[in-house]
Design an enzyme around this catalytic site. Structure first.
Site, short mmCIF file in Angstrom:
data_model
loop_
_atom_site.label_atom_id
_atom_site.label_comp_id
_atom_site.label_asym_id
_atom_site.label_seq_id
_atom_site.Cartn_x
_atom_site.Cartn_y
_atom_site.Cartn_z
N GLY A 83 -1.94 40.23 54.39
CA GLY A 83 -1.56 41.42 55.14
C GLY A 83 -2.01 41.40 56.59
O GLY A 83 -1.99 42.42 57.27
N SER A 103 0.55 36.54 53.97
CA SER A 103 1.46 36.62 55.13
C SER A 103 2.56 35.56 55.09
O SER A 103 2.94 35.00 56.12
CB SER A 103 0.67 36.52 56.43
OG SER A 103 -0.21 37.63 56.54
N GLU A 115 -4.82 32.75 47.45
CA GLU A 115 -4.56 33.73 48.50
C GLU A 115 -5.81 33.88 49.36
O GLU A 115 -6.72 34.65 49.02
CB GLU A 115 -4.21 35.08 47.88
CG GLU A 115 -2.94 35.06 47.04
CD GLU A 115 -2.35 36.44 46.93
OE1 GLU A 115 -1.22 36.63 47.39
OE2 GLU A 115 -3.02 37.34 46.40
N HIS A 143 -6.56 39.84 41.75
CA HIS A 143 -6.10 39.92 43.14
C HIS A 143 -7.29 40.33 44.01
O HIS A 143 -8.13 41.13 43.59
CB HIS A 143 -4.96 40.94 43.26
CG HIS A 143 -4.31 40.90 44.62
ND1 HIS A 143 -4.87 41.49 45.71
CD2 HIS A 143 -3.18 40.30 45.05
CE1 HIS A 143 -4.10 41.25 46.77
NE2 HIS A 143 -3.07 40.53 46.39
N ASN A 198 4.74 41.03 45.03
CA ASN A 198 3.72 42.02 44.69
C ASN A 198 3.95 43.25 45.58
O ASN A 198 3.63 43.20 46.77
CB ASN A 198 2.34 41.39 44.94
CG ASN A 198 1.21 42.38 44.76
OD1 ASN A 198 1.40 43.49 44.24
ND2 ASN A 198 0.01 42.00 45.18
N TRP A 199 4.50 44.30 45.00
CA TRP A 199 4.85 45.49 45.80
C TRP A 199 3.62 46.35 46.13
O TRP A 199 3.72 47.29 46.91
CB TRP A 199 5.88 46.34 45.05
CG TRP A 199 7.20 45.65 44.85
CD1 TRP A 199 7.55 44.39 45.26
CD2 TRP A 199 8.35 46.17 44.17
NE1 TRP A 199 8.85 44.11 44.89
CE2 TRP A 199 9.36 45.18 44.21
CE3 TRP A 199 8.63 47.38 43.52
CZ2 TRP A 199 10.63 45.37 43.64
CZ3 TRP A 199 9.88 47.58 42.94
CH2 TRP A 199 10.87 46.57 43.02
N LYS A 200 2.50 46.06 45.53
CA LYS A 200 1.27 46.84 45.73
C LYS A 200 1.56 48.33 45.53
O LYS A 200 2.38 48.68 44.69
CB LYS A 200 0.67 46.52 47.10
CG LYS A 200 0.50 45.00 47.29
CD LYS A 200 -0.33 44.63 48.48
CE LYS A 200 -0.43 43.11 48.54
NZ LYS A 200 -1.27 42.64 49.62
N GLY A 249 3.59 39.64 49.50
CA GLY A 249 3.28 41.07 49.57
C GLY A 249 4.27 41.78 50.46
O GLY A 249 5.37 42.15 50.05
N GLY A 250 3.90 41.95 51.74
CA GLY A 250 4.73 42.71 52.68
C GLY A 250 6.20 42.32 52.69
O GLY A 250 7.09 43.18 52.64
N GLU A 307 -7.62 42.34 46.35
CA GLU A 307 -7.78 43.79 46.56
C GLU A 307 -8.46 44.43 45.35
O GLU A 307 -9.21 45.39 45.49
CB GLU A 307 -6.41 44.43 46.86
CG GLU A 307 -5.95 44.06 48.27
CD GLU A 307 -4.45 44.01 48.48
OE1 GLU A 307 -3.70 44.56 47.65
OE2 GLU A 307 -4.03 43.41 49.48
#
Ligand code: PGA
Length: 252
Positions: free
Chosen positions: A175, A215, A169, A99, A10-12, A236-237, A101
């Site tokens: 994150g 993470s 998640e 998600h 997930n590149w956000k 993610g990251g 967010e």
């Protein structure tokens, strides 16, 4: 019983077009050289990079395309929204639904998510339905009830979960560099698998992949993936670096 193992990136809201191009090409090459074809990789870029990434993904290489969100409506006067039909048109196979967010920053409640899910399914997109508890719920030790209710509310109206992917998640791990321990993740995954069995039957429970996200990095992925109900990761990251993303995928 064998479920497909999945690693989704997930590149956000990150990366320029050029960076998206480079990252996709590197992942593609490394996947070809280093990964077995049994596992599925999904790239989930921002909407504006879907075309770029879609063009670079060669068919049949086990790299699929997903979107981070879709509209709750089919078409019409909804400025700024992107419909499930459009995503299909850009070769998306998957779409993230719910998600944290989106739930937190964009106030997507169960009603909105049910509508988004219906749009995704109507277009043949495979939903990756996300759920997970915030820190205070984890600390109050009510997280199993919380995640079950969250999922139950989102899946309201679904009679079959064919093609679905779920992603646990925990919000406190997204994150933050603070990942759930292998035991914490497995406990929730096993609970959800049990919920699927009660609600949708044995077949759905045994065939639906449940990913872990929060993470997840090359140095903790192996221990998380050991859990028997953990079928991969939503990253993610670490999905923004080709080496890290592939190194996580190698540990499935
Ligand atoms: P993270 O994000 O790996 O950066 O924690 C995971 C996600 O939000 O999907």
């Amino acid at each position: 019983m064998s479920r497909t193992k999945i690693i989704a990136g997930n590149w956000k809201m990150n990366l320029s077009r050029m960076q998206a191009q480079i990252l996709t090409s590197e992942i593609q090459q490394m996947a070809k050289d280093e990964l077995s074809s049994n596992n599925e990789l999904i790239l989930i870029p921002p909407f504006v990079h879907l075309q770029t990434v879609s063009h670079l993904i060669e068919k049949g290489q086990g790299v699929a395309l997903g979107a981070q969100n879709c509209a709750a409506f089919e078409s019409g006067a909804y400025t700024g929204e992107v419909s499930a039909t459009m995503l299909r048109d850009y070769n998306c196979s998957f779409v993230l639904i719910g998600h944290s967010e989106r739930r937190d920053y964009f106030h997507e409640n169960a009603e909105v998510l049910v509508a988004k899910l219906a749009q995704a399914l109507a277009q043949g997109l495979r939903p990756i339905v996300c759920f997970g508890e915030p820190l205070e719920v984890r600390e109050a030790a009510t997280y199993l009830n919380f995640v079950e209710k969250q999922l139950d509310d989102t899946l309201k109206g679904c009679t079959s979960l064919e093609g679905f992917v779920l992603a646990y998640e925990p919000v406190w791990a997204i994150g933050t560099g603070k990942t759930a321990s292998a035991e914490q993740a497995q406990e929730v995954h096993a609970h959800i698998r049990n919920y699927l069995k009660r609600k949708f039957g044995e077949k759905v429970a045994s065939e639906t992949p449940i990913l872990y996200g929060g993470s997840c990095k090359p140095d903790n992925a192996a221990s998380i993936f050991e859990g028997q109900d953990i079928d991969g990761g939503l990253i993610g990251g670490a999905a923004l670096k080709s080496r890290d993303f592939i190194d996580i995928a190698k540990q499935l």
